[in-house]
Design a protein around this motif. Structure first.
Motif, PDB file in Angstrom:
ATOM      1  N   ALA B 129       0.837  -1.211   0.000  1.00 31.70           N
ATOM      2  CA  ALA B 129       0.000   0.000   0.000  1.00 31.70           C
ATOM      3  C   ALA B 129       0.869   1.256   0.000  1.00 31.70           C
ATOM      4  CB  ALA B 129      -0.942  -0.008   1.203  1.00 31.70           C
ATOM      5  N   SER B 130       1.992   1.227   0.748  1.00 30.51           N
ATOM      6  CA  SER B 130       2.870   2.400   0.830  1.00 30.51           C
ATOM      7  C   SER B 130       3.523   2.690  -0.511  1.00 30.51           C
ATOM      8  CB  SER B 130       3.961   2.180   1.878  1.00 30.51           C
ATOM      9  OG  SER B 130       3.392   1.768   3.089  1.00 30.51           O
ATOM     10  N   PHE B 132       2.271   1.809  -3.430  1.00 32.41           N
ATOM     11  CA  PHE B 132       1.256   1.518  -4.462  1.00 32.41           C
ATOM     12  C   PHE B 132       1.431   2.344  -5.729  1.00 32.41           C
ATOM     13  CE2 PHE B 132      -3.125   2.021  -6.231  1.00 32.41           C
ATOM     14  CZ  PHE B 132      -3.265   0.720  -6.670  1.00 32.41           C
ATOM     15  N   VAL B 133       1.803   3.619  -5.568  1.00 26.94           N
ATOM     16  CA  VAL B 133       1.923   4.489  -6.744  1.00 26.94           C
ATOM     17  C   VAL B 133       2.941   3.916  -7.735  1.00 26.94           C
ATOM     18  CG1 VAL B 133       2.500   6.808  -7.546  1.00 26.94           C
ATOM     19  CG2 VAL B 133       1.206   6.506  -5.431  1.00 26.94           C
TER      20      VAL B 133
END
Lengths: 173, 202
Positions: B129-130, B132-133
């Motif tokens: 999630a951290s 994700f970009v």
């Protein structure tokens, strides 16, 4: 207490366990239109945990934000299914005398090393299951049962890398 | 918030799923990873039997006119994403001793290492999630345009695919049986419960 082994019931034969698993999976498809899973829950649990610890960062996160924005990331079918897994597996293990508190792998690896490997293995699996949007249950088993290409590709690399990794790294034996 | 049928169906399907997994021996990391050492073929045998059973079941239900059979969720053919995810979950399985679902089974049968695996799973999700970009393109990688199912690729009916998988399952039982006999037999419940812990007697 010293010799509990006679109270331990044997595992099911693989063909029987496989047919039973197939029946459960088919029932799940008929009732819900989709298969069984695991990491759908852990992902939602992370979103929930994030809301408790760091709500702003969680809501701003591009991946977790959407799941967390209604305030109830755990409000989902998969949460109940995972609770069911815990109850069903616990019942089966209790009924067959197969519950034993232990660090499995301690004898061959030592406790610190075994726990570090469990943590690292879990991390890799957690990362991988997000990239493929499914784990062994959700994509491997349930996906392949719908004859999906993605399910079989997942299973192929899962087993190929598992075979290689178990030769390079000494795991639980 | 929670419709009762959803709670009931989740609990029911999950309970049966967990009950079967534990009875198959899939709470034991020794038994699970023995598949990769090719000394215990229970994982292959159970998974393939289940896949074939469900696939035939869905085909039969479709033929019988159950309209929802063609509406069940089929994962999209993002084959690069599936391959990479499978590789990482396979590595995590060989190193950590479980996959996500079976770590839950291991944990409720008393294994602290399974709880730690679950903790790692949460950490891995936070890492994803951290980042994700930068990782998001991977989740769409390898989009195959020729269809989502084996039938689409091989231009065959589901019956033909089901039959081929049935034969593959028989082959797995036959080959696996040979490997297991050479290894002195599959891991028993007594061995699995004793675990690879210091006081276990084999």
């Amino acid at each position: 207490m010293h010799n509990t082994s006679c109270a331990i019931r044997p595992f099911w034969a693989p063909w029987f366990a496989g047919l039973a698993l197939g029946a459960v999976l088919l029932l799940t498809f008929v009732i819900t239109g989709h298969g069984l899973g695991a990491t759908g829950f852990t992902t939602r649990f992370v979103a929930w945990l994030g809301l408790q610890v760091a709500p702003h960062a969680t809501l701003a996160n591009d991946y977790l934000g959407g799941m967390a924005e209604d305030g109830h990331p755990l409000s989902s079918w998969i949460t109940w299914q995972v609770l069911g897994v815990v109850l069903g597996a616990g019942f089966a293990a209790w009924r067959a005398g197969r519950i034993r508190w232990q660090v499995d792998g301690e004898r061959t690896l030592g406790s610190p090393r075994r726990l570090a490997m469990a943590l690292g293995g879990g991390l890799l699996a957690g990362l991988g299951a997000r990239i493929s949007a499914g784990c062994t249950s959700g994509l491997g088993l349930s996906g392949a049962a719908t004859l999906s290409l993605a399910g079989f590709v997942f299973l192929a690399t899962f087993f190929a890398v598992g075979l290689i990794a178990s030769r390079l790294v000494r795991g639980v034996k | 918030m929670f419709a009762l049928p959803e709670v009931a169906s989740g609990l029911l399907c999950g309970f049966l799923f967990g009950f079967v997994l534990e009875n198959a021996g899939f709470g034991s990391p020794c038994k699970l990873t023995a598949q990769f050492r090719l000394t215990d073929w229970s994982v292959f045998k159970v998974m393939f039997t289940a896949i074939v059973f469900t696939a035939i079941g869905l085909t039969v239900l479709g033929e019988m006119g159950w309209s929802q059979a063609s509406a069940v969720f089929v994962p999209p053919a993002l084959l690069g994403a599936a391959a990479l995810g499978g590789a990482l979950v396979g590595a995590g399985f060989a190193i950590g001793g479980y996959c996500p679902g079976t770590s839950m089974v291991g944990a409720v049968s008393g294994r602290a290492d399974a709880l730690v695996f679950l903790l790692g799973l949460l950490v891995g999700t936070v890492v994803f999630a951290s980042a994700f970009v930068s990782l998001e393109p991977l989740t769409f990688a390898g989009d195959y345009a020729g269809g989502d199912t084996l039938g689409d690729v091989f231009k065959a009916s589901n019956w033909v695919i089901d039959a081929a998988l049935f034969v593959a399952a028989l082959a797995i039982f036959w080959v696996g049986g040979i490997f297991e006999r050479n290894a002195g037999g599959a891991i028993t419940a007594v061995e699995a419960v004793a675990g690879a812990s210091p006081d276990s007697v084999k």
